[in-house]
Design a protein around this motif. Sequence first.
Motif, PDB file in Angstrom:
ATOM      1  N   GLN A  10       0.807  -1.211   0.000  1.00 47.92           N
ATOM      2  CA  GLN A  10       0.000   0.000   0.000  1.00 47.92           C
ATOM      3  C   GLN A  10       0.841   1.263   0.000  1.00 47.92           C
ATOM      4  O   GLN A  10       0.320   2.364  -0.210  1.00 47.92           O
ATOM      5  N   GLN A 151       5.567  -0.124   7.740  1.00 47.18           N
ATOM      6  CA  GLN A 151       4.285   0.387   8.212  1.00 47.18           C
ATOM      7  C   GLN A 151       3.178  -0.076   7.261  1.00 47.18           C
ATOM      8  O   GLN A 151       3.305  -0.015   6.052  1.00 47.18           O
ATOM      9  N   GLY A 152       2.111  -0.561   7.818  1.00 50.77           N
ATOM     10  CA  GLY A 152       1.002  -0.990   6.983  1.00 50.77           C
ATOM     11  C   GLY A 152       1.013  -2.446   6.599  1.00 50.77           C
ATOM     12  O   GLY A 152       0.051  -2.932   5.999  1.00 50.77           O
ATOM     13  N   THR A 154       0.739  -4.988   8.544  1.00 51.78           N
ATOM     14  CA  THR A 154      -0.334  -5.671   9.281  1.00 51.78           C
ATOM     15  C   THR A 154      -1.679  -5.460   8.594  1.00 51.78           C
ATOM     16  O   THR A 154      -2.456  -6.408   8.443  1.00 51.78           O
ATOM     17  N   ARG A 155      -1.932  -4.224   8.157  1.00 53.00           N
ATOM     18  CA  ARG A 155      -3.192  -3.954   7.460  1.00 53.00           C
ATOM     19  C   ARG A 155      -3.259  -4.731   6.143  1.00 53.00           C
ATOM     20  O   ARG A 155      -4.303  -5.279   5.788  1.00 53.00           O
ATOM     21  N   LEU A 156      -2.156  -4.754   5.418  1.00 55.78           N
ATOM     22  CA  LEU A 156      -2.109  -5.502   4.169  1.00 55.78           C
ATOM     23  C   LEU A 156      -2.355  -6.987   4.424  1.00 55.78           C
ATOM     24  O   LEU A 156      -3.118  -7.645   3.706  1.00 55.78           O
ATOM     25  N   TYR A 157      -1.726  -7.498   5.465  1.00 54.44           N
ATOM     26  CA  TYR A 157      -1.919  -8.905   5.827  1.00 54.44           C
ATOM     27  C   TYR A 157      -3.382  -9.181   6.187  1.00 54.44           C
ATOM     28  O   TYR A 157      -3.951 -10.194   5.754  1.00 54.44           O
ATOM     29  N   ASP A 158      -3.989  -8.288   6.950  1.00 46.90           N
ATOM     30  CA  ASP A 158      -5.401  -8.456   7.311  1.00 46.90           C
ATOM     31  C   ASP A 158      -6.291  -8.448   6.075  1.00 46.90           C
ATOM     32  O   ASP A 158      -7.261  -9.216   5.989  1.00 46.90           O
ATOM     33  N   THR A 159      -5.970  -7.581   5.117  1.00 51.24           N
ATOM     34  CA  THR A 159      -6.738  -7.537   3.870  1.00 51.24           C
ATOM     35  C   THR A 159      -6.602  -8.848   3.113  1.00 51.24           C
ATOM     36  O   THR A 159      -7.594  -9.398   2.614  1.00 51.24           O
ATOM     37  N   HIS A 162      -8.633 -11.494   4.769  1.00 53.99           N
ATOM     38  CA  HIS A 162     -10.066 -11.298   4.498  1.00 53.99           C
ATOM     39  C   HIS A 162     -10.420 -11.782   3.089  1.00 53.99           C
ATOM     40  O   HIS A 162     -11.438 -12.465   2.902  1.00 53.99           O
TER      41      HIS A 162
END
Length: 252
Positions: A10, A151-152, A154-159, A162
């Motif tokens: 991202q 940074q980010g 974790t968010r990418l992994y969560d996406t 999902h």
Amino acid sequence: MAKVICFANQKGGVGKTTSTNALAMGLKHKGYRVLCIDFDPQGNLSFSMNADTEPPTIYDVVKRKVKCRFAIRHTDLIDIIPSNLLLSSVEVEFTGNGREFLLKDCIKQVSPMYDYILIDSPPELGVLTVNAFTAANVVLVPVLTDVYSLQGITRLYDTLEHIKRTLNPDLKFGGMLLVRYNAREELSRTVLATAEMVSKSLNIPLLRTHIRSSVMIAKAQAMQKDMIQLAPGNHAVMDYMQLTNELLKGVL
């Protein structure tokens, strides 16, 4: 059927396009049939592969204006479906059910023609990147060796998790790839140690091959040349060749 690999992060400017280009060249030199899909409206991969970005592009394909195979450019470097700024309008043009499968449905048409399909995704987690994840078998995440690059993740992994649960159960996190790495610099070593911690905490792979920095990589892309033919002895080019071998042995 082709295996589909997506490069994603991202954060912009981390080497997604360069790594897509390099892996495509590495696979091509090993005799594989490779198709690249430029799924970033900036169209940088299209430029680096010397592809005409006039219609039809991947935008026309997802709009169902043209079949996927008719948008393929057969350049001197690689087969590629190019992109241009029109692709950015997909975010607002497609709002209904099933919009996550636009790219996957298109790829099905040409998958039997290739061994590998490589997708260069945009630097945000919008509908374009979700489409790329839904279409992919493997996601690779380039990471710069600087203080911001992790940074980010974790968010990418969560996406990704999902998407795996809801849209693409076969999706695999292929690993993080450190680029512009310099083992002599303390910052690079610090980022590597942090990446190893992230890898363990999220249970995602950190690829063994690290890509060293070299102006030759940027030069090859600016000249629209095959980096392996242009500078086979360059250390960063050799790193990408080693990465190709690592991925073929364990991820691809």
